[in-house]
Design an enzyme around this catalytic site. Structure first.
Site, mmCIF file in Angstrom:
data_model
loop_
_atom_site.group_PDB
_atom_site.id
_atom_site.type_symbol
_atom_site.label_atom_id
_atom_site.label_comp_id
_atom_site.label_asym_id
_atom_site.label_seq_id
_atom_site.Cartn_x
_atom_site.Cartn_y
_atom_site.Cartn_z
ATOM 1 N N GLY A 211 59.791 -82.601 -33.120
ATOM 2 C CA GLY A 211 60.715 -81.729 -33.697
ATOM 3 C C GLY A 211 61.016 -82.224 -35.272
ATOM 4 N N ASN A 212 62.129 -81.917 -35.958
ATOM 5 C CA ASN A 212 62.504 -82.793 -37.074
ATOM 6 C C ASN A 212 63.907 -82.718 -37.322
ATOM 7 O OD1 ASN A 212 63.464 -80.047 -38.489
ATOM 8 N ND2 ASN A 212 61.415 -79.348 -37.803
#
Ligand code: PMT
Length: 402
Positions: A211-212
């Protein structure tokens, strides 16, 4: 009519403050969200308890909460509101608003407000017609405020004349008319706009993903801003902790880049344009396992494959009557990289934010952007709250919708 509208109701020291309870009830009944701010003098005429109960929100009146030191940001309030309505407005408060004598939360919020301001004066007839009051009213008009003229009739002093605050039902009508006109004159009215926001999660196994750090704040702020200007917004959102508030925002929840692509590809042809604010993964695991990967041996190698570039795909199918805006999140050579993305993805303009700038990018409530259009005209804006940044982006979009 007032659904989704955010209104600050300022109450100052005047006997007409009792009418503010009816005014507040009328605004709430029409669907508005109302934040009451009272001056100390206002609290002598009607209790904060009454106004808090009617609005469903604690009444604000001080800069700080003495109990826990928390701060009521007049700047945030001024950005939050679609309208600031001061009813009743005393001669004293109007005088402070004119001179910028900012010794209470109501006046500081007025000085910070980005939204339209309406003032309903209420006072004794001689006070009202005094040249000092009349000159202050003229100045407030010059500053851009609308004055809701007081009515004539019997006053609290027993005298008869002009000075009574306009009746609450009439003020509610004036507020409704104001928003109606605003919508009718808005370029965004009847325009359907697609927005992407938040991160994507690319699944590795049942418990892990790539993810981020995107919180969705930037994309959601754009959605709120465009909806408040009259657009129908479809917000394709990655997994975030925040919620869209405006009733004209339809949220479609997605998780992976592939899901976000599917939603956008389907929706974009029916839209007047799109803003790609999501932080989409460029790569996704080639294989996901149905069971949790066990820790075995020293290294674990994951093979990643590219995801679909959603912005570029929309750029490929974009029609002449549609606009497409993207974001560029950079860490180095920001302007050059943004310009490359602008042309590679066939965008009309790109919003560059760089992690080199403090206060810009992921998770913060603020951002620093540079808008670059196809004439390669970089326009840099200072550090602003994300809602204000969204307003700058909305102004740019408006030039394409026109
Ligand atoms: O959500 P916040 O915490 O408020 O943070 C806001 C933000 C930093 C995420 C936002 O302001 C932002 O910069 N969004 C774009 C982040 C990004 O992915 O930038 P990029 O330079 O890698 O991508 C360029 C453009 O292509 C973007 O419009 C992106 O949405 C789009 N893209 C990228 C990859 C991909 N597979 N599909 C895409 O559509």
């Amino acid at each position: 009519m007032l659904k989704g509208k955010k209104i600050i109701l300022g109450i100052t020291g005047s006997i007409a403050a009792y009418k503010s309870a009816y005014l507040l009830r009328g605004l709430i009944k029409e669907g508005a969200e109302v934040q009451v701010i009272m001056t100390e003098a206002g609290k002598n005429f009607i209790t904060p308890v009454t106004m808090a109960a009617l609005s469903g929100k604690p009444v604000l009146g001080t800069f700080f909460e003495n109990s826990d030191g928390s701060w009521h940001s007049h700047v945030d309030l001024g950005i939050w509101a679609d309208l600031m309505l001061i009813a009743p407005a005393s001669a004293n408060t109007m005088g402070k608003m004119v001179t910028g004598f900012a010794d209470n939360l109501l006046v500081t919020t007025y000085l910070s407000a980005k939204c339209p301001v309406m003032i309903a004066p209420a006072m004794d007839l001689d006070m009202y017609r005094h040249p000092s009051t009349q000159s202050n009213i003229e100045k407030l008009k010059q500053f851009g405020a609308s004055i809701i003229e007081p009515a004539s009739g019997e006053l609290a002093s027993g005298l008869v004349g002009k000075g009574r605050m306009e009746e609450p039902e009439r003020i509610v009508e004036i507020v409704k008319e104001f928003f109606r006109n605003q919508l009718q004159n808005s370029t965004f009215e009847g325009k359907k706009i697609l927005i992407t926001a938040g991160p994507t999660f690319e699944k590795i196994d049942p418990v892990r993903f790539i993810g981020n750090y995107s919180s969705g704040k930037m994309g959601y702020a754009i959605a709120e801003e465009l909806a408040s200007r009259g657009a129908d917004v479809v917000l394709v959102s990655g997994p975030v902790q925040i919620k869209a508030e405006h009733q004209s925002i339809k949220v479609i929840k997605t998780e992976s880049a592939a899901q976000m692509y599917e939603a956008c590809a389907q929706l974009f042809p029916g839209c007047h344009g799109a803003v790609m604010a999501a932080a989409v993964a460029d790569y996704t695991p080639e294989n996901t396992t149905s069971k949790k990967i066990k820790r075995e041996g020293d290294d674990l190698t994951l093979t990643l494959k590219p995801t679909k570039d959603i912005a570029a795909e929309l750029g490929r199918i974009k029609q002449n009557n549609q606009f497409l805006a993207g974001f560029a999140l950079e860490t180095n050579d920001a302007v050059e990289n943004a310009k490359l993305k602008l042309s590679k993805k066939n965008l009309d303009f790109i919003v560059l934010n760089s992690l080199e700038d403090e206060g810009a990018g992921f998770m913060t409530d603020t951002n620093i952007i540079t808008i670059i259009d196809r004439h390669n005209n970089p326009q840099r804006f200072p550090l602003k709250n994300k809602r204000e940044v969204a307003a700058d982006i909305a102004d740019k979009i408006e030039t394409y919708l026109k």
